[in-house]
Scaffold this motif. Structure first.
Motif: not given
Length: 253
Positions: A116-122, A124-127, A202-205
């Protein structure tokens, strides 16, 4: 040639144990002792791996692009607060209860807030990865500084070392065994939360590949991705062990 011989002498028992585990798994799966859906035969796992051999490097690159910056950021945060708390008792007494209370909250419970708070999904994942990996290094840094032999500090005072020079020449090197031990724990836990963090956009990982195939019940692919992730973790840990041994070559073996 000497390095190869030393490597064989060091890991031949490990190789025998792994071969025994693989042989045991081959035997129980072919004998039908395990659910064939959840536990596919080694041949099916190998086929799944070869079928997605071109995807695995992309999964690796995608995971590293998320994992490496998160680990770097988490380590910087851990060292900054760890050094501050380790060297200042008043700060440590003030912050330690708060830090400890926050650290016991699982990262998965914070995912709705991160999304909700992060500017992007990326972001949020890094957080989530940073949050999950920072604590072990932070607490290890605090402990390492608090347990430095007083003789090192006396020698530093004799040499009139203060401020950043004392930190770089005495404090951090003396605490480094503890700090690196905490970082190893952070590194391992980062792979655990990677599976969860890669669920978002994510599309890959490596984690995304395992989770996606598990959700669809494609356990051949799930096992292939899982084993690939284990292989990557083992290689990364071995590389880090070499770096750690070089950094701590002044300590006892």
């Amino acid at each position: 040639m000497g390095h190869v011989t030393a490597f064989i002498r060091k890991y031949w028992i490990t190789a025998v144990l792994i071969a025994g585990m693989c042989g045991g798994y081959w035997g129980v799966t072919h004998a039908g002792f395990l659910d064939p859906v959840l536990f596919p035969t080694p041949e099916r796992i190998w086929k799944a791996f070869t079928d997605y051999a071109d995807i695995m490097p992309l999964n690796f690159a995608s995971s590293m692009s998320l994992l490496v910056p998160s680990l770097v950021l988490g380590t910087v945060i851990a060292l900054a607060f760890g050094v501050l708390m380790g060297m200042n008792r008043r700060v440590r007494d003030t912050l330690y209860p708060i830090v400890y209370a926050i650290s016991v909250v699982p990262a998965i419970l914070l995912s709705p807030f991160a999304l909700h708070l992060a500017p992007s999904f990326m972001a949020a994942s890094m957080f989530l990865i940073v949050y999950n990996t920072v604590w072990a290094t932070l607490f290890a840094t605090v402990t390492g500084i608090m347990t430095i032999d007083k003789r090192y500090l006396d020698n530093a005072a004799t040499l009139c070392l203060t401020g950043p020079k004392k930190l770089a020449k005495v404090i951090l090197p003396a605490a480094m065994p503890s700090i690196l031990s905490g970082f190893v724990t952070s590194l391992r836990s980062s792979f655990l939360v990677l599976v969860f963090a890669e669920m978002y956009s994510a599309q890959y990982g490596m984690g995304y590949f395992v989770k996606k195939n598990a959700d669809f019940g494609l356990y051949d692919n799930t096992w292939a991705g899982f084993l690939f992730m284990i292989l990557v973790l083992v290689v990364v840990m071995q590389i880090f062990e070499k770096i750690k041994n070089r950094m701590l070559d002044w300590t006892m073996d």
